[in-house]
Design a protein around this motif. Structure first.
Motif, PDB file in Angstrom:
ATOM      1  N   GLU A  81       0.852  -1.176   0.000  1.00  7.88           N
ATOM      2  CA  GLU A  81       0.000   0.000   0.000  1.00  7.88           C
ATOM      3  C   GLU A  81       0.893   1.232   0.000  1.00  7.88           C
ATOM      4  OE1 GLU A  81      -2.452  -1.079   3.468  1.00  7.88           O
ATOM      5  OE2 GLU A  81      -4.109  -0.912   2.058  1.00  7.88           O
ATOM      6  N   GLN A  82       0.665   2.115  -0.968  1.00  6.72           N
ATOM      7  CA  GLN A  82       1.591   3.205  -1.205  1.00  6.72           C
ATOM      8  C   GLN A  82       1.115   4.515  -0.590  1.00  6.72           C
ATOM      9  OE1 GLN A  82       4.664   2.416  -3.073  1.00  6.72           O
ATOM     10  NE2 GLN A  82       3.754   0.592  -2.218  1.00  6.72           N
ATOM     11  N   GLU A  83       2.072   5.347  -0.220  1.00  6.00           N
ATOM     12  CA  GLU A  83       1.784   6.640   0.364  1.00  6.00           C
ATOM     13  C   GLU A  83       1.762   7.732  -0.696  1.00  6.00           C
ATOM     14  OE1 GLU A  83       6.404   7.690   1.343  1.00  6.00           O
ATOM     15  OE2 GLU A  83       4.951   7.601   2.946  1.00  6.00           O
ATOM     16  N   LEU A  84       1.195   8.841  -0.350  1.00  4.33           N
ATOM     17  CA  LEU A  84       1.280  10.057  -1.139  1.00  4.33           C
ATOM     18  C   LEU A  84       1.965  11.098  -0.268  1.00  4.33           C
ATOM     19  CD1 LEU A  84       0.467  11.772  -3.641  1.00  4.33           C
ATOM     20  CD2 LEU A  84      -1.636  12.347  -2.410  1.00  4.33           C
ATOM     21  N   GLN A  85       2.922  11.803  -0.819  1.00  6.26           N
ATOM     22  CA  GLN A  85       3.554  12.894  -0.082  1.00  6.26           C
ATOM     23  C   GLN A  85       2.818  14.179  -0.437  1.00  6.26           C
ATOM     24  OE1 GLN A  85       7.840  12.982   0.431  1.00  6.26           O
ATOM     25  NE2 GLN A  85       7.855  15.173  -0.042  1.00  6.26           N
ATOM     26  N   VAL A  86       2.234  14.816   0.566  1.00  4.82           N
ATOM     27  CA  VAL A  86       1.449  16.033   0.376  1.00  4.82           C
ATOM     28  C   VAL A  86       2.213  17.209   0.978  1.00  4.82           C
ATOM     29  CG1 VAL A  86      -0.732  17.197   0.881  1.00  4.82           C
ATOM     30  CG2 VAL A  86      -0.707  14.729   0.416  1.00  4.82           C
ATOM     31  N   ASN A  87       2.525  18.192   0.152  1.00  4.64           N
ATOM     32  CA  ASN A  87       3.282  19.367   0.589  1.00  4.64           C
ATOM     33  C   ASN A  87       2.374  20.593   0.579  1.00  4.64           C
ATOM     34  OD1 ASN A  87       5.932  17.855   0.413  1.00  4.64           O
ATOM     35  ND2 ASN A  87       5.332  17.811  -1.731  1.00  4.64           N
ATOM     36  N   LEU A  88       2.270  21.267   1.708  1.00  4.60           N
ATOM     37  CA  LEU A  88       1.383  22.413   1.858  1.00  4.60           C
ATOM     38  C   LEU A  88       2.223  23.687   2.004  1.00  4.60           C
ATOM     39  CD1 LEU A  88      -1.005  20.801   4.499  1.00  4.60           C
ATOM     40  CD2 LEU A  88      -1.305  20.830   2.019  1.00  4.60           C
ATOM     41  N   TRP A  89       1.988  24.650   1.123  1.00  5.36           N
ATOM     42  CA  TRP A  89       2.724  25.908   1.141  1.00  5.36           C
ATOM     43  C   TRP A  89       1.749  27.060   1.339  1.00  5.36           C
ATOM     44  CZ3 TRP A  89       8.039  26.292   0.773  1.00  5.36           C
ATOM     45  CH2 TRP A  89       8.726  25.120   0.406  1.00  5.36           C
ATOM     46  N   LEU A  90       1.998  27.895   2.343  1.00  6.04           N
ATOM     47  CA  LEU A  90       1.124  29.033   2.627  1.00  6.04           C
ATOM     48  C   LEU A  90       1.877  30.346   2.413  1.00  6.04           C
ATOM     49  CD1 LEU A  90       0.273  26.597   4.754  1.00  6.04           C
ATOM     50  CD2 LEU A  90      -1.317  28.339   5.543  1.00  6.04           C
ATOM     51  N   ASP A  91       1.332  31.184   1.553  1.00  7.34           N
ATOM     52  CA  ASP A  91       1.886  32.509   1.302  1.00  7.34           C
ATOM     53  C   ASP A  91       1.548  33.403   2.494  1.00  7.34           C
ATOM     54  OD1 ASP A  91       2.538  35.038   0.451  1.00  7.34           O
ATOM     55  OD2 ASP A  91       1.274  35.005  -1.342  1.00  7.34           O
ATOM     56  N   PRO A 174      10.534  19.810  -3.010  1.00  9.06           N
ATOM     57  CA  PRO A 174      10.368  18.408  -2.595  1.00  9.06           C
ATOM     58  C   PRO A 174      11.303  17.491  -3.375  1.00  9.06           C
ATOM     59  CG  PRO A 174       8.241  19.455  -2.989  1.00  9.06           C
ATOM     60  CD  PRO A 174       9.274  20.396  -3.498  1.00  9.06           C
ATOM     61  N   ARG A 175      11.909  16.562  -2.665  1.00 13.15           N
ATOM     62  CA  ARG A 175      12.840  15.631  -3.311  1.00 13.15           C
ATOM     63  C   ARG A 175      12.126  14.416  -3.865  1.00 13.15           C
ATOM     64  NH1 ARG A 175      18.137  15.628   0.745  1.00 13.15           N
ATOM     65  NH2 ARG A 175      18.520  17.895   0.646  1.00 13.15           N
ATOM     66  N   GLN A 176      10.908  14.181  -3.390  1.00 17.23           N
ATOM     67  CA  GLN A 176      10.126  13.041  -3.863  1.00 17.23           C
ATOM     68  C   GLN A 176       8.896  13.544  -4.581  1.00 17.23           C
ATOM     69  OE1 GLN A 176       9.359   9.854  -1.001  1.00 17.23           O
ATOM     70  NE2 GLN A 176       7.286   9.656  -1.798  1.00 17.23           N
ATOM     71  N   SER A 177       8.538  12.888  -5.668  1.00 12.35           N
ATOM     72  CA  SER A 177       7.340  13.280  -6.393  1.00 12.35           C
ATOM     73  C   SER A 177       6.130  13.156  -5.472  1.00 12.35           C
ATOM     74  CB  SER A 177       7.157  12.395  -7.633  1.00 12.35           C
ATOM     75  OG  SER A 177       7.072  11.028  -7.260  1.00 12.35           O
ATOM     76  N   GLY A 178       5.178  14.023  -5.657  1.00 13.46           N
ATOM     77  CA  GLY A 178       4.001  14.022  -4.792  1.00 13.46           C
ATOM     78  C   GLY A 178       3.031  15.092  -5.212  1.00 13.46           C
ATOM     79  N   MET A 179       2.253  15.569  -4.275  1.00 12.90           N
ATOM     80  CA  MET A 179       1.235  16.578  -4.555  1.00 12.90           C
ATOM     81  C   MET A 179       1.523  17.820  -3.712  1.00 12.90           C
ATOM     82  SD  MET A 179      -2.884  16.130  -4.524  1.00 12.90           S
ATOM     83  CE  MET A 179      -3.915  17.242  -5.504  1.00 12.90           C
TER      84      MET A 179
END
Length: 294
Positions: A81-91, A174-179
């Protein structure tokens, strides 16, 4: 909204968010087990962990022995079962302090992060102006929610912003592909397209959430006014007339349409978030319609 991070979102909304999922366009092959089923079933079926059952899970994976001991329905997690890396950026530039944009941005980020944590994806969060001013590196699991909410609740919007300068720095990408979710008003003279391009180059599926107040889209002003730039402090005397307001609304429409077109041409999901729309309606309505949540 400050103090206790749990105050960011209504408890009833949190319960609804636990049943949601971030709809990534592609499955991400992560480095740790998650709750996104891999299409590569031959790689490993090694047991990894447990989690509570949620509607839609495969009931064949229920552990009845664990249920008998605890009275709670647990699902077995396997390494396939695979993970998703989610990156949140706030201005966090000063312009985000106008009206309720900053609080709205924090609530949206809190909701997306909470969904991801509930689905056992990995999450990172960062606040930026012309550089990263605050960061919470990769974390996972719903038990991290309060730390995440406190991080958001304690963040402030202040200072000059330079989005291009932030993402021009390869060490922060991010060093890993993700969202990657980018929450901003995108009210910059330059650097926005550059920043989005860098994120795409880092193999990110990008969601650009443009947060604007109703007064920015259709201001109701009249008379002799002194307008002050919230970031630079520069002032300008203006005799506000219907002609000037019409020109302003046209300029705003052209800018947002141009940003939307830029995103569409590059496979970036663009969503306009107007702060007068209740958070739950935007999350469960607009983001679903845009295919970002299910």
């Amino acid at each position: 909204m400050s103090g206790n991070g749990w105050d960011l979102l209504d408890p009833a909304l949190l319960q609804r968010l636990e049943q949601m999922n971030i709809a990534a366009k592609s499955r991400i092959r992560g480095t740790m087990q998650g709750k996104r089923r891999s299409t590569d079933f031959g790689s490993s079926l090694e047991f990894a962990d447990y989690r509570l059952y949620t509607p839609g899970d495969d009931t064949r994976q229920l552990d009845w022995h664990a249920y008998g001991r605890t009275g709670k329905p647990f699902i077995k997690l396997f390494m396939d079962e695979q993970e998703l890396q989610v990156n949140l950026w706030l201005d966090a530039s000063q312009s985000m302090n106008f009206s309720s944009k900053w609080e709205y941005a924090k609530q949206l980020a809190a909701a997306i992060g909470y969904i991801s944590l509930s689905r056992y994806d990995r999450v990172s969060a960062a606040v930026f102006t012309s550089q990263i001013t605050k960061q919470l590196k990769l974390f996972r699991g719903k038990g991290s929610s309060l730390r995440f909410f406190n991080f958001l609740s304690g963040s402030q919007a202040e200072g000059l912003g330079d989005m291009g300068a932030v993402f021009r720095n390869p060490s922060i990408l991010p060093r890993q592909s993700g969202m990657t979710w980018l929450f901003s008003d995108f009210l910059y003279e330059q650097g926005v397209e550059e920043a989005l391009t860098y994120l795409l180059a880092a193999k990110q599926e990008v969601a650009a959430i443009q947060i604007l107040a109703p007064e920015e889209l259709a201001p109701e002003l009249a008379g002799e006014l002194r307008l002050i730039d919230s970031e630079t402090g520069a002032a300008k005397e203006v005799a506000m007339s219907s002609k000037i307001l019409q020109a302003y609304r046209k300029a705003v429409e052209q800018y947002t349409s141009g940003l939307k077109a830029f995103c569409y041409e590059r496979g970036i999901t663009y969503v306009l978030a107007v702060t007068s729309v209740p958070i739950d309606e935007f999350l469960l309505g607009e983001l679903r319609r845009k295919g970002l949540m299910r």
